[in-house]
Design a protein around this motif. Structure first.
Motif, short mmCIF file in Angstrom:
data_model
loop_
_atom_site.label_atom_id
_atom_site.label_comp_id
_atom_site.label_asym_id
_atom_site.label_seq_id
_atom_site.Cartn_x
_atom_site.Cartn_y
_atom_site.Cartn_z
N THR A 1 -5.56 5.61 4.83
CA THR A 1 -6.04 4.41 4.13
C THR A 1 -5.40 3.15 4.69
N LEU B 1 0.83 -1.21 0.00
CA LEU B 1 0.00 0.00 0.00
C LEU B 1 0.87 1.26 0.00
N ARG C 1 -0.58 4.95 -1.21
CA ARG C 1 -1.78 5.13 -0.40
C ARG C 1 -1.45 5.95 0.85
N SER C 2 -2.41 6.73 1.31
CA SER C 2 -2.19 7.60 2.46
C SER C 2 -2.12 6.78 3.75
#
Length: 386
Positions: free
Chosen positions: A133, A124, A129-130
């Motif tokens: 998240t 991720l 992705r943050s």
């Protein structure tokens, strides 16, 4: 299977040994034969029966079910059984689909390891992705694994020991009384009362849209939360936390606003207090999307400074306004119907920090002749709090 007998057979010269086994659940004196199997040697028959006994014991211990339970089917069934709000369920299902896509639908639940979880986290991050998240994905997987432990599908939680990104709380955009009055002036007359009601009482948008005339008592200055309208226009009977006895007190100002609204715009035949004029000219119950869209446009038209507030932040503004007027945490909890007192206490704590920073700003500004830097103020606040 319960009892097995290996005996010398006569009907098969190539496989002279025969095994007979009986059902576990046959009644005493009426044993029912479960089946027969023939073997070439006695050793072969004994080995076969030992394997059968091990499989039988594993089945009754649940190990066979554990090996056969696939992650995709288990996760999907778990997500379908959730009983949160519409948006929360939607978020859970979205994350469950992402987890199934990563781990594989046919992967056994018991086969997922901590190394697999760390690999998912690294993947991720690699995909940009943050942290939010990644944190939510790990939280959902943790809940899934806890459910699997309860079901007896595994004995440990592979998410334990995998560090989650720190949760970052963004402070709400507080709408002051002057600002909300500016926004209301830019709204259609039908939408002024629901916006003011949300600001004065802290009602959620679904509770505002789902308000019916039979749940409003202006003579006693209170309303009852009974129906909640979702984004798709459907309604659910019962408050967010499942209680149906939630009464909300109304200030004198909002009582007059609601009286004037009902005088100009009578309730719909369905009982909904708030409505709007559809494209076909007919009156329809006010929905979440319509109210959010026009509230945002009114905020932009009013020229509010800083970030444009979201509709839900009217609820935070209500709590902050109460805290500024020295309302206790218990009073805020009663009006906003928080389930925990510390949620209400947070508004008072944030207000005290803001007041402390303002005081430090005045003190340091008076001593040095110029305002202190924000970093210095924050450091001073931490020292005072310690």
């Amino acid at each position: 299977m319960g009892t097995c007998y290996l005996m010398k057979g006569r009907e098969n010269a190539a496989k002279p040994y025969r095994a007979e086994w009986y059902d576990f659940f046959s009644k005493p004196g009426k044993r029912k034969i479960g089946g027969t199997k023939t073997f070439a040697t006695l050793r072969e028959g004994n080995r076969w029966w030992q394997d059968m006994e091990r499989e039988n014991a594993a089945y009754f211990r649940g190990e066979t079910r554990v090996r056969s339970c696939k992650f995709g089917a288990f996760a999907t069934a778990w997500a379908d059984d959730l009983a949160y709000s519409e948006n929360t369920n939607k978020s859970y299902r979205s994350n469950v689909r992402a987890l199934i896509k990563h781990f594989g639908e046919e992967t056994p639940v018991a086969a997922i390891t901590a190394a697999d979880v760390r690999a998912m986290k690294a993947d991720l991050k690699r995909r940009g992705r943050s942290d939010g998240t990644i944190r939510v994905r790990l939280v959902v997987l943790n809940k899934l694994m806890q459910a699997a432990i309860v079901e007896g599908l595994r004995s440990d939680d592979p998410t334990q020991g995998v560090e989650r990104p720190a949760e970052v709380r963004h402070r709400a955009r507080i709408v002051t009384l002057d600002e909300i009055l500016q926004v209301v002036e830019k709204l259609d007359e039908r939408l002024r009362a629901p916006v003011l009601l949300a600001w004065y009482t802290g009602l959620r948008i679904g509770e505002v849209c789902g308000l019916h005339i039979e749940n409003l008592n202006l003579d006693r200055a209170r309303l009852q939360i009974v129906q909640i309208m979702f984004q798709d226009g459907t309604e659910r009977v019962g408050a967010k936390n499942g209680r149906d006895d939630q009464w909300v007190g109304l200030a004198a100002q909002i009582v007059e606003v609601l009286r004037e609204h009902l005088r100009k715009f009578p309730p719909l035949p369905s009982g909904h207090i708030f409505s709007y004029v559809g494209r076909d000219g007919s009156l329809k119950p006010l929905g979440q999307a319509y109210l959010r869209r026009h509230f945002r446009k009114a905020c932009e038209a009013a020229g509010l400074s800083g970030r444009m507030p979201k509709f839900h932040e009217l609820r935070h503004s209500c709590a902050t306004y109460l805290a500024e007027n020295e309302a206790s945490a218990y009073a805020i909890k009663a009006l906003l119907r928080h389930s925990r007192l510390d949620t209400s206490q947070r508004y008072i704590d944030e207000l005290e920090v803001d007041q402390l920073l303002e005081t430090l700003d005045r003190v340091h500004g008076a001593q040095s002749g110029e305002p202190a830097e924000p970093a210095e103020l924050a450091e001073s606040a931490e020292l005072v709090a310690a």
